[in-house]
Write a protein that holds these residues in place. Structure first.
Motif, PDB file in Angstrom:
ATOM      1  N   LYS A   4     -22.798  11.378 -13.978  1.00  0.00           N
ATOM      2  CA  LYS A   4     -22.494  11.122 -12.569  1.00  0.00           C
ATOM      3  C   LYS A   4     -20.992  11.215 -12.385  1.00  0.00           C
ATOM      4  CE  LYS A   4     -26.125   7.682 -12.074  1.00  0.00           C
ATOM      5  NZ  LYS A   4     -26.406   6.279 -11.753  1.00  0.00           N
ATOM      6  N   GLY A   5     -20.571  11.805 -11.267  1.00  0.00           N
ATOM      7  CA  GLY A   5     -19.138  11.867 -11.021  1.00  0.00           C
ATOM      8  C   GLY A   5     -18.792  12.578  -9.730  1.00  0.00           C
ATOM      9  N   THR A   6     -17.501  12.695  -9.495  1.00  0.00           N
ATOM     10  CA  THR A   6     -16.963  13.348  -8.305  1.00  0.00           C
ATOM     11  C   THR A   6     -16.497  14.749  -8.678  1.00  0.00           C
ATOM     12  OG1 THR A   6     -16.210  11.206  -7.494  1.00  0.00           O
ATOM     13  CG2 THR A   6     -15.235  13.145  -6.478  1.00  0.00           C
ATOM     14  N   GLU A   8     -14.144  17.579  -8.787  1.00  0.00           N
ATOM     15  CA  GLU A   8     -12.711  17.774  -8.608  1.00  0.00           C
ATOM     16  C   GLU A   8     -12.385  19.229  -8.299  1.00  0.00           C
ATOM     17  OE1 GLU A   8      -9.594  17.829 -11.940  1.00  0.00           O
ATOM     18  OE2 GLU A   8      -9.394  15.811 -11.065  1.00  0.00           O
ATOM     19  N   LEU A  25     -15.971  17.743 -13.281  1.00  0.00           N
ATOM     20  CA  LEU A  25     -16.628  16.533 -12.800  1.00  0.00           C
ATOM     21  C   LEU A  25     -15.890  15.333 -13.370  1.00  0.00           C
ATOM     22  CD1 LEU A  25     -19.155  15.936 -11.085  1.00  0.00           C
ATOM     23  CD2 LEU A  25     -20.439  15.811 -13.205  1.00  0.00           C
ATOM     24  N   TYR A  48     -22.608  21.811  -2.180  1.00  0.00           N
ATOM     25  CA  TYR A  48     -21.610  20.844  -2.637  1.00  0.00           C
ATOM     26  C   TYR A  48     -20.203  21.424  -2.582  1.00  0.00           C
ATOM     27  CZ  TYR A  48     -25.861  18.722  -4.340  1.00  0.00           C
ATOM     28  OH  TYR A  48     -27.117  18.190  -4.415  1.00  0.00           O
ATOM     29  N   GLU A  50     -15.709  20.144  -3.207  1.00  0.00           N
ATOM     30  CA  GLU A  50     -14.808  19.196  -3.861  1.00  0.00           C
ATOM     31  C   GLU A  50     -14.882  17.833  -3.177  1.00  0.00           C
ATOM     32  OE1 GLU A  50     -10.923  20.968  -3.969  1.00  0.00           O
ATOM     33  OE2 GLU A  50     -11.593  22.594  -5.264  1.00  0.00           O
ATOM     34  N   ASN A  51     -14.785  16.785  -3.975  1.00  0.00           N
ATOM     35  CA  ASN A  51     -14.839  15.378  -3.576  1.00  0.00           C
ATOM     36  C   ASN A  51     -16.249  14.855  -3.323  1.00  0.00           C
ATOM     37  OD1 ASN A  51     -11.993  14.958  -3.768  1.00  0.00           O
ATOM     38  ND2 ASN A  51     -11.791  16.018  -1.823  1.00  0.00           N
ATOM     39  N   ASP A  52     -17.294  15.704  -3.430  1.00  0.00           N
ATOM     40  CA  ASP A  52     -18.671  15.219  -3.338  1.00  0.00           C
ATOM     41  C   ASP A  52     -19.038  14.511  -4.637  1.00  0.00           C
ATOM     42  OD1 ASP A  52     -18.981  16.270  -0.821  1.00  0.00           O
ATOM     43  OD2 ASP A  52     -20.226  17.970  -1.458  1.00  0.00           O
ATOM     44  N   GLU A  53     -19.867  13.475  -4.522  1.00  0.00           N
ATOM     45  CA  GLU A  53     -20.362  12.785  -5.707  1.00  0.00           C
ATOM     46  C   GLU A  53     -21.748  13.327  -6.033  1.00  0.00           C
ATOM     47  OE1 GLU A  53     -19.924   8.575  -6.139  1.00  0.00           O
ATOM     48  OE2 GLU A  53     -18.307   8.541  -4.662  1.00  0.00           O
ATOM     49  N   SER A  82     -27.556  14.878  -5.250  1.00  0.00           N
ATOM     50  CA  SER A  82     -26.502  14.182  -4.468  1.00  0.00           C
ATOM     51  C   SER A  82     -26.528  12.704  -4.770  1.00  0.00           C
ATOM     52  CB  SER A  82     -26.737  14.375  -2.977  1.00  0.00           C
ATOM     53  OG  SER A  82     -26.650  15.715  -2.624  1.00  0.00           O
TER      54      SER A  82
END
Length: 83
Positions: A4-6, A8, A25, A48, A50-53, A82
């Motif tokens: 899981k992550g954001t 970049e 990520l 998706y 950038e900055n989406d988790e 998502s």
């Protein structure tokens, strides 16, 4: 394995006809994971940015370069969700 992550960064790469998108990520603020979307999985990345988790299910693919003998470990995406 899931990560899981954001997001970049999203980078398109084409090496000798092998297309993929490599996503940077960030699971937390100290580390990064570079996950590969290949083939039809590249389409799964379309909604998706950038900055989406997100959460991705990955498989680990280890290789040894035939030319240089360098060892690689790749995280290949099997599914994206998502958050």
């Amino acid at each position: 394995m899931t990560i899981k992550g954001t997001i970049e960064n999203i980078e398109y790469r084409n090496t000798a006809g092998h297309e993929k998108k490599v996503v940077t990520l960030v699971p937390d603020h100290r580390q990064k994971a570079f996950v590969e979307f290949r083939g039809r999985r590249m389409e799964d990345l379309a909604p998706y940015k950038e900055n989406d988790e997100i959460q991705v299910a990955v498989t680990l693919e280890g290789k040894i370069s035939k030319n240089s003998g360098i060892q690689y470990n790749n995280l290949v995406v099997q599914e994206v969700v998502s958050m």
